[in-house]
Design a protein around this motif. Structure first.
Motif, PDB file in Angstrom:
ATOM      1  N   LYS A  27      30.833 -46.474  57.117  1.00  0.00           N
ATOM      2  CA  LYS A  27      31.788 -46.626  56.092  1.00  0.00           C
ATOM      3  C   LYS A  27      31.249 -47.357  54.922  1.00  0.00           C
ATOM      4  O   LYS A  27      30.642 -48.565  55.360  1.00  0.00           O
TER       5      LYS A  27
ATOM      6  N   LYS B 110      32.001 -49.875  51.537  1.00  0.00           N
ATOM      7  CA  LYS B 110      33.213 -50.557  50.954  1.00  0.00           C
ATOM      8  C   LYS B 110      32.638 -51.278  49.654  1.00  0.00           C
ATOM      9  O   LYS B 110      31.407 -51.743  49.489  1.00  0.00           O
TER      10      LYS B 110
ATOM     11  N   ILE C 187      28.527 -52.100  50.200  1.00  0.00           N
ATOM     12  CA  ILE C 187      28.192 -52.507  51.366  1.00  0.00           C
ATOM     13  C   ILE C 187      28.432 -51.385  52.349  1.00  0.00           C
ATOM     14  O   ILE C 187      29.389 -50.805  52.321  1.00  0.00           O
TER      15      ILE C 187
ATOM     16  N   ASN D 212      29.023 -50.167  56.498  1.00  0.00           N
ATOM     17  CA  ASN D 212      29.099 -50.676  57.848  1.00  0.00           C
ATOM     18  C   ASN D 212      29.009 -49.504  58.488  1.00  0.00           C
ATOM     19  O   ASN D 212      29.297 -48.380  58.293  1.00  0.00           O
TER      20      ASN D 212
ATOM     21  N   GLU E 286      28.431 -48.214  62.830  1.00  0.00           N
ATOM     22  CA  GLU E 286      28.362 -48.675  64.141  1.00  0.00           C
ATOM     23  C   GLU E 286      28.209 -47.174  64.988  1.00  0.00           C
ATOM     24  O   GLU E 286      28.491 -46.274  64.683  1.00  0.00           O
TER      25      GLU E 286
ATOM     26  N   SER F   9      26.024 -52.085  65.799  1.00  0.00           N
ATOM     27  CA  SER F   9      26.951 -52.405  64.759  1.00  0.00           C
ATOM     28  C   SER F   9      26.242 -53.307  63.533  1.00  0.00           C
ATOM     29  O   SER F   9      25.825 -54.237  64.014  1.00  0.00           O
ATOM     30  N   ALA F  10      26.201 -52.723  62.570  1.00  0.00           N
ATOM     31  CA  ALA F  10      25.402 -53.340  61.326  1.00  0.00           C
ATOM     32  C   ALA F  10      26.357 -53.401  60.079  1.00  0.00           C
ATOM     33  O   ALA F  10      27.139 -52.422  60.002  1.00  0.00           O
ATOM     34  N   GLU F  11      25.961 -54.289  59.465  1.00  0.00           N
ATOM     35  CA  GLU F  11      26.533 -54.275  57.995  1.00  0.00           C
ATOM     36  C   GLU F  11      25.388 -54.572  57.119  1.00  0.00           C
ATOM     37  O   GLU F  11      24.565 -55.155  57.151  1.00  0.00           O
TER      38      GLU F  11
ATOM     39  N   ASP G 250      23.991 -54.796  52.971  1.00  0.00           N
ATOM     40  CA  ASP G 250      24.504 -55.149  51.766  1.00  0.00           C
ATOM     41  C   ASP G 250      23.352 -54.276  50.693  1.00  0.00           C
ATOM     42  O   ASP G 250      22.071 -54.714  50.805  1.00  0.00           O
TER      43      ASP G 250
ATOM     44  N   TRP H  14      18.043 -54.704  49.848  1.00  0.00           N
ATOM     45  CA  TRP H  14      18.995 -54.671  50.670  1.00  0.00           C
ATOM     46  C   TRP H  14      18.923 -55.881  51.866  1.00  0.00           C
ATOM     47  O   TRP H  14      17.623 -56.037  51.929  1.00  0.00           O
TER      48      TRP H  14
ATOM     49  N   CYS I 100      20.348 -56.580  55.856  1.00  0.00           N
ATOM     50  CA  CYS I 100      21.237 -56.035  56.880  1.00  0.00           C
ATOM     51  C   CYS I 100      21.276 -57.045  58.112  1.00  0.00           C
ATOM     52  O   CYS I 100      20.376 -57.437  58.514  1.00  0.00           O
ATOM     53  N   LYS I 101      22.471 -57.043  58.328  1.00  0.00           N
ATOM     54  CA  LYS I 101      22.704 -57.740  59.898  1.00  0.00           C
ATOM     55  C   LYS I 101      23.394 -57.039  60.802  1.00  0.00           C
ATOM     56  O   LYS I 101      24.202 -55.972  60.547  1.00  0.00           O
TER      57      LYS I 101
END
Length: 170
Positions: free
Chosen positions: A85, A87, A96, A98, A100, A109-111, A113, A127, A129-130
């Motif tokens: 997704k 956002k 951003i 997201n 999973e 599961s990652a986010e 930017d 970029w 990433c966490k």
């Protein structure tokens, strides 16, 4: 502790072999405008052809995708089903992502930017990433996972560059 995850066949038990947090980042320069890179990074066909191990990428809603991957991390290989997704979109400069997904080898599961910064020669994509990783893939070791994640990110951007060169229709 066991974890349950959803698959096409319903809830399945996932045996937890550990959990790791991972942070990686990078930047890449493109010889294309920010607008062209923005379009490429949101084009399902180009993404499917550039994402390592991507078997299917389907747009299910505006900025939301279902994804199916076949990946291997060291000796741990398998199929993953997931959702992506987008956002906080600031067209064409930032978003951003997201993501999973899960499969027999584990879950992620990652986010991430993403910032696209125009410059005189094109643009730069930066970029960060966490990610939270669990299951057998988390048991591989953070140095190995971090190296593989950076390698896969590099492969993605190289393949995206190839896609841009062969698909001048963006």
């Amino acid at each position: 502790m066991d974890i349950l995850f959803w698959s096409k066949k319903g809830f399945k038990k996932f045996y937890n072999r550990g959990r790791r947090e991972l942070e990686i980042s990078g930047k890449i320069n493109f010889d294309y405008s920010a607008e062209v890179i923005w379009e490429a990074m949101h084009n399902p066909e180009l993404l499917k052809n550039a994402i390592p191990g991507c078997k299917d990428l389907s747009l299910v809603a505006d900025g939301e995708y279902d994804v199916e991957l076949k990946l291997g991390v060291a000796a741990v290989k398998g199929d993953y089903m997931g959702k992506v997704k987008l956002k906080d979109l600031e067209v064409p400069y930032q978003y951003i992502l997201n993501a999973e997904g899960s499969g027999k080898p584990g879950f992620v599961s990652a986010e991430m930017d993403c910032k696209i910064i125009p410059d005189s020669d094109g643009c730069q994509l930066i970029w960060e990433c966490k990610a939270d990783i669990g299951g057998m893939i988390a048991g591989v070791g953070s140095r190995v996972i971090g190296g593989i994640a950076k390698f896969m990110a590099g492969k993605f951007f190289k393949d995206m560059e190839k896609q841009l060169k062969t698909h001048q229709r963006i």
